[in-house]
Design a protein around this motif. Structure first.
Motif, PDB file in Angstrom:
ATOM      1  N   ARG A   1     -12.138   2.981   4.978  1.00 54.99           N
ATOM      2  CA  ARG A   1     -10.613   3.847   6.190  1.00 54.99           C
ATOM      3  C   ARG A   1      -9.307   3.994   5.858  1.00 54.99           C
ATOM      4  NH1 ARG A   1     -13.154   5.478  11.082  1.00 54.99           N
ATOM      5  NH2 ARG A   1     -11.071   5.722  11.444  1.00 54.99           N
ATOM      6  N   ALA A   2      -8.645   3.414   4.650  1.00 56.57           N
ATOM      7  CA  ALA A   2      -7.588   4.050   4.175  1.00 56.57           C
ATOM      8  C   ALA A   2      -7.847   5.225   3.359  1.00 56.57           C
ATOM      9  CB  ALA A   2      -7.748   2.906   3.077  1.00 56.57           C
ATOM     10  N   SER A   3      -9.271   5.370   2.957  1.00 51.93           N
ATOM     11  CA  SER A   3      -8.714   7.155   2.977  1.00 51.93           C
ATOM     12  C   SER A   3      -8.100   7.913   3.870  1.00 51.93           C
ATOM     13  CB  SER A   3     -10.120   7.257   1.855  1.00 51.93           C
ATOM     14  OG  SER A   3     -10.993   7.310   3.205  1.00 51.93           O
ATOM     15  N   ILE A   4      -8.551   7.681   4.895  1.00 44.66           N
ATOM     16  CA  ILE A   4      -8.441   8.981   6.033  1.00 44.66           C
ATOM     17  C   ILE A   4      -6.740   8.607   6.429  1.00 44.66           C
ATOM     18  CG2 ILE A   4     -10.279  10.360   5.977  1.00 44.66           C
ATOM     19  CD1 ILE A   4     -10.653   8.394   8.673  1.00 44.66           C
ATOM     20  N   ASN A   5      -5.945   7.575   6.097  1.00 45.21           N
ATOM     21  CA  ASN A   5      -4.923   7.190   6.963  1.00 45.21           C
ATOM     22  C   ASN A   5      -4.007   7.497   5.639  1.00 45.21           C
ATOM     23  OD1 ASN A   5      -4.740   5.787   9.573  1.00 45.21           O
ATOM     24  ND2 ASN A   5      -7.425   5.523   8.941  1.00 45.21           N
ATOM     25  N   HIS A   6      -2.432   8.001   6.547  1.00 45.07           N
ATOM     26  CA  HIS A   6      -1.075   7.905   5.613  1.00 45.07           C
ATOM     27  C   HIS A   6      -0.156   7.259   6.075  1.00 45.07           C
ATOM     28  CE1 HIS A   6      -4.243  11.415   4.746  1.00 45.07           C
ATOM     29  NE2 HIS A   6      -3.709  11.825   4.115  1.00 45.07           N
ATOM     30  N   GLY A   7      -0.217   6.550   6.524  1.00 45.55           N
ATOM     31  CA  GLY A   7       0.715   5.817   7.344  1.00 45.55           C
ATOM     32  C   GLY A   7       2.027   6.070   7.806  1.00 45.55           C
ATOM     33  N   LEU A   8       2.927   5.980   6.331  1.00 45.04           N
ATOM     34  CA  LEU A   8       4.341   6.085   7.308  1.00 45.04           C
ATOM     35  C   LEU A   8       4.880   7.723   6.379  1.00 45.04           C
ATOM     36  CD1 LEU A   8       6.550   3.185   7.529  1.00 45.04           C
ATOM     37  CD2 LEU A   8       4.469   4.432   8.984  1.00 45.04           C
ATOM     38  N   LYS A   9       3.736   8.429   5.681  1.00 46.00           N
ATOM     39  CA  LYS A   9       4.222   9.487   4.914  1.00 46.00           C
ATOM     40  C   LYS A   9       5.358  10.424   6.040  1.00 46.00           C
ATOM     41  CE  LYS A   9       1.157  11.248   2.444  1.00 46.00           C
ATOM     42  NZ  LYS A   9       1.495  11.423   1.048  1.00 46.00           N
ATOM     43  N   ALA A  10       4.691  10.906   6.585  1.00 43.26           N
ATOM     44  CA  ALA A  10       5.773  12.213   7.564  1.00 43.26           C
ATOM     45  C   ALA A  10       6.948  11.779   8.432  1.00 43.26           C
ATOM     46  CB  ALA A  10       4.581  12.652   8.601  1.00 43.26           C
ATOM     47  N   LEU A  11       6.773  10.308   8.638  1.00 44.19           N
ATOM     48  CA  LEU A  11       8.119   9.401   8.767  1.00 44.19           C
ATOM     49  C   LEU A  11       9.295   9.864   7.227  1.00 44.19           C
ATOM     50  CD1 LEU A  11       9.198   8.013  11.095  1.00 44.19           C
ATOM     51  CD2 LEU A  11       8.503   5.752  10.061  1.00 44.19           C
ATOM     52  N   GLN A  12       8.557   9.225   6.573  1.00 45.76           N
ATOM     53  CA  GLN A  12       9.696   9.511   4.839  1.00 45.76           C
ATOM     54  C   GLN A  12       9.889  11.227   5.488  1.00 45.76           C
ATOM     55  OE1 GLN A  12       9.693  10.546   2.125  1.00 45.76           O
ATOM     56  NE2 GLN A  12      11.213  10.196   1.306  1.00 45.76           N
ATOM     57  N   ILE A  13       9.133  11.798   6.274  1.00 48.69           N
ATOM     58  CA  ILE A  13      10.302  13.688   5.552  1.00 48.69           C
ATOM     59  C   ILE A  13      10.458  13.663   6.057  1.00 48.69           C
ATOM     60  CG2 ILE A  13       8.983  16.082   5.634  1.00 48.69           C
ATOM     61  CD1 ILE A  13       6.291  14.670   4.649  1.00 48.69           C
ATOM     62  N   SER A  14      10.109  12.899   7.813  1.00 46.42           N
ATOM     63  CA  SER A  14      11.367  13.466   9.038  1.00 46.42           C
ATOM     64  C   SER A  14      12.851  12.773   8.688  1.00 46.42           C
ATOM     65  CB  SER A  14      10.829  12.859   9.975  1.00 46.42           C
ATOM     66  OG  SER A  14      10.293  13.744  10.215  1.00 46.42           O
ATOM     67  N   SER A  15      12.912  11.722   8.093  1.00 46.40           N
ATOM     68  CA  SER A  15      13.812  10.555   7.668  1.00 46.40           C
ATOM     69  C   SER A  15      14.651  11.678   6.845  1.00 46.40           C
ATOM     70  CB  SER A  15      13.523   9.419   7.091  1.00 46.40           C
ATOM     71  OG  SER A  15      14.924   8.526   7.001  1.00 46.40           O
ATOM     72  N   SER A  16      14.514  11.680   6.214  1.00 44.87           N
ATOM     73  CA  SER A  16      14.894  13.039   5.124  1.00 44.87           C
ATOM     74  C   SER A  16      15.549  13.943   5.027  1.00 44.87           C
ATOM     75  CB  SER A  16      13.637  12.799   3.704  1.00 44.87           C
ATOM     76  OG  SER A  16      14.288  13.607   2.616  1.00 44.87           O
TER      77      SER A  16
ATOM     78  N   PRO B   1       0.791  -0.832   0.000  1.00 45.93           N
ATOM     79  CA  PRO B   1      -0.064  -0.037   0.302  1.00 45.93           C
ATOM     80  C   PRO B   1       0.662   0.699   0.205  1.00 45.93           C
ATOM     81  CG  PRO B   1      -1.070  -1.664   1.684  1.00 45.93           C
ATOM     82  CD  PRO B   1       0.694  -2.115   1.392  1.00 45.93           C
ATOM     83  N   ALA B   2      -0.002   2.252  -0.190  1.00 46.73           N
ATOM     84  CA  ALA B   2       1.144   3.753  -0.472  1.00 46.73           C
ATOM     85  C   ALA B   2       1.454   3.812   1.281  1.00 46.73           C
ATOM     86  CB  ALA B   2      -0.121   4.651  -1.315  1.00 46.73           C
ATOM     87  N   ASN B   3       2.438   4.308   0.871  1.00 49.36           N
ATOM     88  CA  ASN B   3       2.597   5.439   1.967  1.00 49.36           C
ATOM     89  C   ASN B   3       3.061   3.705   3.602  1.00 49.36           C
ATOM     90  OD1 ASN B   3       3.351   7.531   1.838  1.00 49.36           O
ATOM     91  ND2 ASN B   3       1.430   7.903   1.216  1.00 49.36           N
ATOM     92  N   LEU B   4       2.735   3.018   2.807  1.00 48.97           N
ATOM     93  CA  LEU B   4       2.784   1.591   3.449  1.00 48.97           C
ATOM     94  C   LEU B   4       1.737   1.492   4.799  1.00 48.97           C
ATOM     95  CD1 LEU B   4       6.252   0.795   4.754  1.00 48.97           C
ATOM     96  CD2 LEU B   4       5.672  -0.063   2.518  1.00 48.97           C
ATOM     97  N   SER B   5       0.540   2.362   5.012  1.00 57.21           N
ATOM     98  CA  SER B   5      -0.533   2.575   6.062  1.00 57.21           C
ATOM     99  C   SER B   5      -1.463   0.683   5.589  1.00 57.21           C
ATOM    100  CB  SER B   5      -2.019   3.097   4.555  1.00 57.21           C
ATOM    101  OG  SER B   5      -2.662   2.938   6.017  1.00 57.21           O
ATOM    102  N   GLY B   6      -1.875   0.613   6.915  1.00 50.64           N
ATOM    103  CA  GLY B   6      -2.019  -0.478   7.261  1.00 50.64           C
ATOM    104  C   GLY B   6      -3.780  -0.912   7.291  1.00 50.64           C
TER     105      GLY B   6
END
Length: 523
Positions: A392-407, A382-387
C-alpha cells in the motif's frame, strides 16, 4: 454576597473588569476585552469625572467668547481656514462622520471591533480631548450591550488618525448606520432603542475627538502582539519535535554556546529547546557534527522575534495610553494645543517590523518541513512521512500536498512583508502630506500572522507524524517528557496519516487551537 446570588450572576458579570480612567492599560486588557474575557467599566471617581468635564467646560467657555478652535469653529483639515457660522457649529461634528462614511473592504470582526472601541475609549479617558463624560459612558454602554459598529477595514492612511473607520463608531453613537447584535446586522437606531440607549448629539469637538486618533491601528497591534508572542513558543516546540524526528544534534543549543552571543530572546529560545531535547542521549561522535540551518539556527531566527517583542510592547502600550487626537485640550491650564498626535508612525514601524520577523519564522518552519518530507535529508524516515506499509505504500503519498500548501502560505506571507510605512501618500489637498500608513501595516501584519499560523498547523501535523515514525524504528530513543506530553496532546486532535486522507479538517481544528493558545508551553 450570598452563594445563591453568586449562582444567579451571568457569565458576563463574572468576567474581570477593566476600569477606564487616567491609569495605564496593557495589551492584555485590550485582548481580553476583544475576546470577551473582560468587561469594560468607566471610573466613577469624582476626580476622574471632573478632569474629563474640565476640558469640555473650557471649550464651552471658549466658544461663548468667540474663540477660534480648529474643527470646532473651523472646517476640517485643509478647510481649517473656513470659519463656521455660530448657528452651524452644532452640525459640524455630524458632517465629519457623514462625509467620512466611505470605507470599503472586509468588515472588522466583532473581536477586532471591541478592541477598536476600547482603544478609543482609552485615549479619550486621558482627559485631553475636550469630550463629555456622556460620550465615554455611551461607548462603555455599547461595549456592555455588545452593540458593535460595522466598520469597513479599508480607507485609513493612518493620519489624521483612523478617520474613515472611526467615523462608523461616531455614527453609531448617534444612532446611525449599522451594528452587530448577536451576530446579526441591525440598524443602529433600532439596536440603541431596544437597549434603551439614547442616541448622542455630539458636542462641538466630539466628532473630531472620536475619529482623529490611532485607535484602529493600535487595537489591531494589540491583537497582533498576543499572537506573535505565542508564535515564539509554538515555533520553538515545533523545532524541538522536528529536531527529534530528524535525529538531530541537540548540542546545537548548548548553554555555553549561547552565552557568547547574548541576545536575551535568542538565549531563551535555546533554553526552551534544551528543556525539550536532552543533550546526554548519545555521545557527540554518534551525531552529525552540524545539522542544517533550519534546525541549528532556529534560535537565531525565532530569537529575532523574541528579542523584538519587549520594545514592540513598549511602543504599542505607549500609543494605547496616549491622548492621540488633535487639538489637545488642556482644561487645567485652559489651552488649546494644535499638533499631530494622530500620526501613527510608531504603530506603523512596529507592525512593519513584526510582520517581517513573523514571516521569517514561517519560512524557517517551511524549511523544516521540507527536510522532514524528503527521504534524502530526513535520516531514515519514509518519503513524505507516509505511514503506509507494504504494497500500500506505493499508492500513498503522505504529506506531499501538505508541504506544497505550506510552501504556498509561506510565499504569500513573505510577499506581504513590504513595509507599508514607506508608501506615504500626500492626501487631502496636501494638508495630510506625510501619513503613517499604520493601519495598512497592522492589517498586513495580521494577514502574515494568519498565514504563518497556517504553516504552524501544517508543521504540527508533520512533526507529530515524524516523531511517531521515528519512535517506531527499532532501537530509537523515546522523546523527553515535554515532547512526549506534546505528542499525547496532539494525538487527541490528529490521527497519524497511514492512508491518504483529506487534511483540511485537521488543519482547521489546529488553527482554532493555535488562536485560542490551547497548549500551555514553557512555563
Amino acid at each position: 454576597m450570598h452563594l445563591a446570588e453568586l449562582k444567579n450572576l451571568s457569565a458576563a458579570d463574572q468576567r474581570r473588569a477593566v476600569c477606564f480612567d487616567q491609569g495605564r492599560l496593557t495589551i492584555e486588557d485590550i485582548v481580553d476585552i476583544a475576546s470577551g474575557a473582560a468587561q469594560v467599566t468607566l471610573s466613577a471617581e469624582p476626580a476622574f469625572r471632573a478632569a474629563i468635564s474640565r476640558g469640555a467646560d473650557f471649550l464651552d467657555r471658549l466658544l461663548s467668547e468667540d474663540g477660534t478652535i480648529y474643527g470646532v469653529t473651523t472646517g476640517y483639515g485643509d478647510s481649517c481656514t473656513v470659519n463656521v457660522p455660530a448657528e452651524l457649529i452644532p452640525e459640524l461634528p455630524h458632517h465629519l462622520y457623514a462625509y467620512h462614511g466611505c470605507g470599503l473592504g472586509e468588515l472588522f470582526s466583532p473581536a477586532q471591533t471591541r478592541a477598536i472601541m476600547a482603544a478609543r475609549l482609552a485615549s479619550l479617558s486621558k482627559g485631553y480631548s475636550g469630550v463629555s463624560v456622556g460620550l465615554l459612558e455611551q461607548i462603555t454602554r455599547l461595549l456592555k450591550e455588545n452593540l458593535l459598529p460595522l466598520i469597513p477595514s479599508e480607507g485609513s492612511v493612518g493620519a489624521s488618525g483612523d478617520l474613515t473607520p472611526l467615523s462608523y463608531l461616531a455614527a453609531v453613537l448617534c444612532g446611525e448606520r449599522e451594528v452587530w447584535r448577536d451576530g446579526t446586522k441591525v440598524p443602529a437606531a433600532e439596536a440603541l432603542a431596544t437597549a434603551g440607549i439614547t442616541p448622542l448629539r455630539l458636542r462641538p469637538k466630539e466628532g473630531l475627538a472620536i475619529m482623529n486618533g490611532t485607535a484602529v491601528m493600535t487595537a489591531l497591534a494589540c491583537l497582533a502582539y498576543q499572537r506573535a508572542e505565542y508564535l515564539v513558543r509554538i515555533a520553538t516546540r515545533i523545532t524541538a519535535m522536528a529536531s527529534f524526528a530528524l535525529d538531530g544534534n541537540a548540542h546545537h543549543f548548548d548553554e555555553t554556546l549561547f552565552a557568547v552571543k547574548p541576545h536575551a530572546g535568542q538565549q531563551q529560545v535555546a533554553a526552551w529547546l534544551r528543556q525539550d531535547l536532552p543533550t546526554d542521549d548519545a555521545p557527540r561522535n554518534q551525531k552529525r557534527l552540524q545539522d542544517r540551518y533550519s534546525i541549528r539556527c532556529a534560535p537565531h531566527v525565532i530569537g529575532v522575534l523574541a528579542d523584538a517583542l519587549p520594545w514592540m510592547r513598549a511602543s504599542i502600550e505607549n500609543e494605547l495610553n496616549s491622548a492621540n487626537d488633535n487639538p489637545i485640550i488642556d482644561g487645567e491650564n485652559e489651552r488649546v494645543l494644535h499638533g499631530g498626535h494622530f500620526y501613527g508612525g510608531h504603530i506603523a514601524f512596529v507592525m512593519d517590523s513584526m510582520k517581517n520577523a513573523v514571516a521569517n519564522v514561517a519560512d524557517l518552519l517551511d524549511r523544516q518541513m521540507a527536510l522532514l518530507v524528503d527521504s534524502r535529508y530526513n535520516h531514515g524516515l519514509p518519503a513524505n512521512l507516509s505511514g503506509a506499509d507494504g504494497a500500500r505504500a506505493s499508492i500513498n503519498h503522505g504529506l506531499k500536498a501538505l508541504q506544497i500548501s505550506s510552501s504556498a502560505w509561506t510565499a504569500e506571507a513573505l510577499k506581504q512583508t513590504m513595509p507599508a510605512s514607506v508608501f506615504s501618500r500626500s492626501t487631502e489637498c496636501h494638508n495630510q502630506d506625510k501619513v503613517s500608513m499604520g493601519t495598512i501595516a497592522a492589517r498586513d501584519c495580521l494577514r502574515v500572522l494568519q498565514l504563518t499560523e497556517q504553516v504552524v498547523a501544517a508543521l504540527l501535523i508533520s512533526v507529530r507524524q515524524g516523531v511517531w515514525l521515528r519512535c517506531k524504528q527499532e532501537g530509537a530513543p523515546q522523546p523527553q517528557q515535554n515532547l512526549q506530553q506534546m505528542m499525547e496532546l496532539l494525538t487527541v486532535d490528529i490521527a497519524v496519516v497511514q492512508e491518504d486522507r483529506m487534511l483540511e479538517p485537521d488543519l482547521r481544528l489546529l488553527l482554532e487551537r493555535i488562536r485560542l493558545q490551547h497548549w500551555q508551553l514553557y512555563q
